[in-house]
Write a protein that holds these residues in place. Sequence first.
Motif, PDB file in Angstrom:
ATOM      1  N   LYS A  16       5.422  -1.681 -14.831  1.00 14.47           N
ATOM      2  CA  LYS A  16       5.761  -1.031 -13.562  1.00 14.47           C
ATOM      3  C   LYS A  16       5.536   0.472 -13.613  1.00 14.47           C
ATOM      4  CE  LYS A  16       9.957  -2.659 -13.357  1.00 14.47           C
ATOM      5  NZ  LYS A  16       9.948  -3.583 -14.524  1.00 14.47           N
ATOM      6  N   THR A  17       5.919   1.084 -14.735  1.00 14.79           N
ATOM      7  CA  THR A  17       5.748   2.537 -14.850  1.00 14.79           C
ATOM      8  C   THR A  17       4.278   2.913 -14.911  1.00 14.79           C
ATOM      9  OG1 THR A  17       7.860   2.728 -16.029  1.00 14.79           O
ATOM     10  CG2 THR A  17       6.319   4.562 -16.237  1.00 14.79           C
ATOM     11  N   ILE A  18       3.482   2.129 -15.613  1.00 17.34           N
ATOM     12  CA  ILE A  18       2.047   2.400 -15.707  1.00 17.34           C
ATOM     13  C   ILE A  18       1.399   2.312 -14.332  1.00 17.34           C
ATOM     14  CG2 ILE A  18      -0.132   1.595 -16.706  1.00 17.34           C
ATOM     15  CD1 ILE A  18       1.922   2.929 -18.646  1.00 17.34           C
ATOM     16  N   VAL A  19       1.744   1.277 -13.581  1.00 18.07           N
ATOM     17  CA  VAL A  19       1.165   1.113 -12.243  1.00 18.07           C
ATOM     18  C   VAL A  19       1.695   2.193 -11.292  1.00 18.07           C
ATOM     19  CG1 VAL A  19       1.032  -0.418 -10.235  1.00 18.07           C
ATOM     20  CG2 VAL A  19       0.700  -1.332 -12.553  1.00 18.07           C
ATOM     21  N   SER A  20       2.955   2.554 -11.422  1.00 20.90           N
ATOM     22  CA  SER A  20       3.498   3.638 -10.590  1.00 20.90           C
ATOM     23  C   SER A  20       2.768   4.940 -10.888  1.00 20.90           C
ATOM     24  CB  SER A  20       5.000   3.805 -10.852  1.00 20.90           C
ATOM     25  OG  SER A  20       5.713   2.654 -10.460  1.00 20.90           O
ATOM     26  N   ARG A  21       2.495   5.194 -12.147  1.00 22.78           N
ATOM     27  CA  ARG A  21       1.710   6.382 -12.519  1.00 22.78           C
ATOM     28  C   ARG A  21       0.318   6.315 -11.897  1.00 22.78           C
ATOM     29  NH1 ARG A  21       1.145  10.340 -16.595  1.00 22.78           N
ATOM     30  NH2 ARG A  21      -0.994  10.685 -17.299  1.00 22.78           N
ATOM     31  N   ALA A  22      -0.317   5.145 -11.968  1.00 20.22           N
ATOM     32  CA  ALA A  22      -1.641   4.984 -11.370  1.00 20.22           C
ATOM     33  C   ALA A  22      -1.603   5.229  -9.861  1.00 20.22           C
ATOM     34  CB  ALA A  22      -2.181   3.583 -11.666  1.00 20.22           C
ATOM     35  N   LEU A  23      -0.569   4.730  -9.195  1.00 20.00           N
ATOM     36  CA  LEU A  23      -0.428   4.963  -7.753  1.00 20.00           C
ATOM     37  C   LEU A  23      -0.274   6.447  -7.436  1.00 20.00           C
ATOM     38  CD1 LEU A  23       1.970   2.048  -6.741  1.00 20.00           C
ATOM     39  CD2 LEU A  23      -0.291   2.487  -5.754  1.00 20.00           C
ATOM     40  N   LEU A  24       0.552   7.135  -8.207  1.00 25.13           N
ATOM     41  CA  LEU A  24       0.751   8.568  -7.991  1.00 25.13           C
ATOM     42  C   LEU A  24      -0.566   9.325  -8.174  1.00 25.13           C
ATOM     43  CD1 LEU A  24       4.147   8.977  -9.861  1.00 25.13           C
ATOM     44  CD2 LEU A  24       3.774   9.353  -7.406  1.00 25.13           C
ATOM     45  N   GLN A  25      -1.325   8.962  -9.181  1.00 23.71           N
ATOM     46  CA  GLN A  25      -2.602   9.634  -9.433  1.00 23.71           C
ATOM     47  C   GLN A  25      -3.626   9.319  -8.349  1.00 23.71           C
ATOM     48  OE1 GLN A  25      -3.226   8.126 -13.402  1.00 23.71           O
ATOM     49  NE2 GLN A  25      -2.396   9.966 -14.365  1.00 23.71           N
ATOM     50  N   ALA A  26      -3.657   8.070  -7.901  1.00 29.16           N
ATOM     51  CA  ALA A  26      -4.593   7.691  -6.834  1.00 29.16           C
ATOM     52  C   ALA A  26      -4.240   8.388  -5.532  1.00 29.16           C
ATOM     53  CB  ALA A  26      -4.581   6.170  -6.649  1.00 29.16           C
ATOM     54  N   LEU A  27      -2.959   8.501  -5.230  1.00 26.32           N
ATOM     55  CA  LEU A  27      -2.530   9.209  -4.016  1.00 26.32           C
ATOM     56  C   LEU A  27      -2.870  10.688  -4.107  1.00 26.32           C
ATOM     57  CD1 LEU A  27       0.913   7.438  -3.587  1.00 26.32           C
ATOM     58  CD2 LEU A  27      -0.938   7.392  -1.899  1.00 26.32           C
ATOM     59  N   ALA A  28      -2.642  11.269  -5.272  1.00 23.74           N
ATOM     60  CA  ALA A  28      -2.973  12.683  -5.461  1.00 23.74           C
ATOM     61  C   ALA A  28      -4.463  12.927  -5.270  1.00 23.74           C
ATOM     62  CB  ALA A  28      -2.529  13.137  -6.844  1.00 23.74           C
ATOM     63  N   ALA A  29      -5.289  11.980  -5.729  1.00 27.05           N
ATOM     64  CA  ALA A  29      -6.738  12.119  -5.576  1.00 27.05           C
ATOM     65  C   ALA A  29      -7.161  12.102  -4.113  1.00 27.05           C
ATOM     66  CB  ALA A  29      -7.451  11.000  -6.337  1.00 27.05           C
ATOM     67  N   GLN A  30      -6.322  11.495  -3.265  1.00 25.64           N
ATOM     68  CA  GLN A  30      -6.585  11.481  -1.828  1.00 25.64           C
ATOM     69  C   GLN A  30      -6.005  12.700  -1.117  1.00 25.64           C
ATOM     70  OE1 GLN A  30      -4.975   7.782  -0.346  1.00 25.64           O
ATOM     71  NE2 GLN A  30      -6.731   6.591  -1.031  1.00 25.64           N
ATOM     72  N   GLY A  31      -5.340  13.563  -1.881  1.00 25.09           N
ATOM     73  CA  GLY A  31      -4.747  14.755  -1.291  1.00 25.09           C
ATOM     74  C   GLY A  31      -3.322  14.586  -0.809  1.00 25.09           C
ATOM     75  N   THR A  32      -2.678  13.502  -1.200  1.00 30.46           N
ATOM     76  CA  THR A  32      -1.301  13.238  -0.788  1.00 30.46           C
ATOM     77  C   THR A  32      -0.316  13.847  -1.777  1.00 30.46           C
ATOM     78  OG1 THR A  32      -1.929  11.140   0.255  1.00 30.46           O
ATOM     79  CG2 THR A  32       0.396  11.438  -0.272  1.00 30.46           C
ATOM     80  N   GLN A  33       0.676  14.550  -1.264  1.00 32.88           N
ATOM     81  CA  GLN A  33       1.768  15.051  -2.090  1.00 32.88           C
ATOM     82  C   GLN A  33       2.673  13.873  -2.413  1.00 32.88           C
ATOM     83  OE1 GLN A  33       0.901  18.045  -3.337  1.00 32.88           O
ATOM     84  NE2 GLN A  33       2.732  19.111  -2.655  1.00 32.88           N
ATOM     85  N   ALA A  34       2.576  13.353  -3.630  1.00 36.29           N
ATOM     86  CA  ALA A  34       3.291  12.138  -3.997  1.00 36.29           C
ATOM     87  C   ALA A  34       4.252  12.406  -5.141  1.00 36.29           C
ATOM     88  CB  ALA A  34       2.295  11.047  -4.411  1.00 36.29           C
ATOM     89  N   VAL A  35       5.397  11.734  -5.083  1.00 36.34           N
ATOM     90  CA  VAL A  35       6.415  11.911  -6.114  1.00 36.34           C
ATOM     91  C   VAL A  35       6.945  10.545  -6.527  1.00 36.34           C
ATOM     92  CG1 VAL A  35       8.291  12.195  -4.442  1.00 36.34           C
ATOM     93  CG2 VAL A  35       8.533  13.141  -6.727  1.00 36.34           C
ATOM     94  N   GLY A  36       7.222  10.391  -7.818  1.00 39.73           N
ATOM     95  CA  GLY A  36       7.784   9.155  -8.330  1.00 39.73           C
ATOM     96  C   GLY A  36       9.300   9.207  -8.358  1.00 39.73           C
ATOM     97  N   TYR A  37       9.911   8.050  -8.168  1.00 30.91           N
ATOM     98  CA  TYR A  37      11.379   7.960  -8.127  1.00 30.91           C
ATOM     99  C   TYR A  37      11.793   6.663  -8.819  1.00 30.91           C
ATOM    100  CZ  TYR A  37      16.062   7.786  -5.853  1.00 30.91           C
ATOM    101  OH  TYR A  37      17.416   7.742  -5.583  1.00 30.91           O
ATOM    102  N   LYS A  38      12.538   6.774  -9.886  1.00 26.26           N
ATOM    103  CA  LYS A  38      13.100   5.604 -10.570  1.00 26.26           C
ATOM    104  C   LYS A  38      14.609   5.767 -10.576  1.00 26.26           C
ATOM    105  CE  LYS A  38      12.707   2.801 -14.801  1.00 26.26           C
ATOM    106  NZ  LYS A  38      12.030   1.599 -14.266  1.00 26.26           N
ATOM    107  N   PRO A  39      15.268   5.238  -9.558  1.00 27.01           N
ATOM    108  CA  PRO A  39      16.709   5.493  -9.402  1.00 27.01           C
ATOM    109  C   PRO A  39      17.543   5.043 -10.591  1.00 27.01           C
ATOM    110  CG  PRO A  39      15.790   4.521  -7.404  1.00 27.01           C
ATOM    111  CD  PRO A  39      14.722   4.446  -8.443  1.00 27.01           C
ATOM    112  N   VAL A  40      17.200   3.870 -11.154  1.00 24.32           N
ATOM    113  CA  VAL A  40      17.957   3.336 -12.277  1.00 24.32           C
ATOM    114  C   VAL A  40      17.006   3.125 -13.448  1.00 24.32           C
ATOM    115  CG1 VAL A  40      19.392   1.445 -13.122  1.00 24.32           C
ATOM    116  CG2 VAL A  40      19.604   2.205 -10.740  1.00 24.32           C
ATOM    117  N   ALA A  41      17.357   3.670 -14.598  1.00 24.92           N
ATOM    118  CA  ALA A  41      16.512   3.549 -15.781  1.00 24.92           C
ATOM    119  C   ALA A  41      17.353   3.082 -16.955  1.00 24.92           C
ATOM    120  CB  ALA A  41      15.852   4.885 -16.106  1.00 24.92           C
ATOM    121  N   THR A  42      16.784   2.207 -17.775  1.00 30.24           N
ATOM    122  CA  THR A  42      17.476   1.690 -18.947  1.00 30.24           C
ATOM    123  C   THR A  42      16.772   2.148 -20.223  1.00 30.24           C
ATOM    124  OG1 THR A  42      16.183  -0.351 -18.873  1.00 30.24           O
ATOM    125  CG2 THR A  42      18.289  -0.337 -17.709  1.00 30.24           C
ATOM    126  N   GLU A  43      17.364   1.824 -21.355  1.00 27.64           N
ATOM    127  CA  GLU A  43      16.821   2.165 -22.672  1.00 27.64           C
ATOM    128  C   GLU A  43      16.526   3.667 -22.782  1.00 27.64           C
ATOM    129  OE1 GLU A  43      13.562  -0.357 -23.687  1.00 27.64           O
ATOM    130  OE2 GLU A  43      14.680  -2.201 -23.372  1.00 27.64           O
TER     131      GLU A  43
END
Length: 222
Positions: A16-43
């Motif tokens: 999930k984190t890898i794909v979320s990173r890919a989404l953020l990078q793809a959105l940035a490449a389109q010129g979108t101001q994108a931010v990741g949010y993981k409300p709950v994190a374990t380990e």
Amino acid sequence: MLTQVFVTGTDTDVGKTIVSRALLQALAAQGTQAVGYKPVATECTETAEGWHSKDVQTLQAASTIDLPYAALNVRSLAEDEPYAAPADGTLLRRMSDGLATLKARAGCVVVEGCGGWWTLLDAQHSYADWVVAQQLPVILVVGIKQGGMNHALLTAQAVINDGLPLLGWVANRINPCLAHYAQTIDLLSHKIPAPLLGEIPYLPRAETRELGHFLDLSLLAR
């Protein structure tokens, strides 16, 4: 235009984190101001600033807006800490407040879940309950491994049954030695009622790499 999206997975440790990173990078490449949010994190591990998650830090590094860790995470848990929060609704309210704050700052918020679709947030609410309340469209991460096909179909159906749009799915090749990879992708493409947005190959230290080019966000508009 995509302004918010929830990234869920067939299970934990499926990418999930890898794909979320890919989404953020793809959105940035389109010129979108994108931010990741993981409300709950374990380990999480203890740092001078408190308990921190590598997943949240990965999203923080891939976001186009420089925000502190606390803005991208509400609850960081140690590996042996009980997952579910007290059932008083406080956690869900904090998650919603955090999302609203980020939506006011960014063109798109990529929200990464924890565990699977129905992971419990407290004794009364699953993660799916919160996503439905926020009306977040969903992208499904399928870890291509033994047994992954069954989990993929069950999760896709659960998202649809909960009344949310399943925008697409991403295949993450977490087992490079798995036989019949191409056949698995073909079968899932015919069974999941949403487009295959891309395939992430097996990559060492994928959380440090440029991944956006593996996704085709134009398929989201179809």
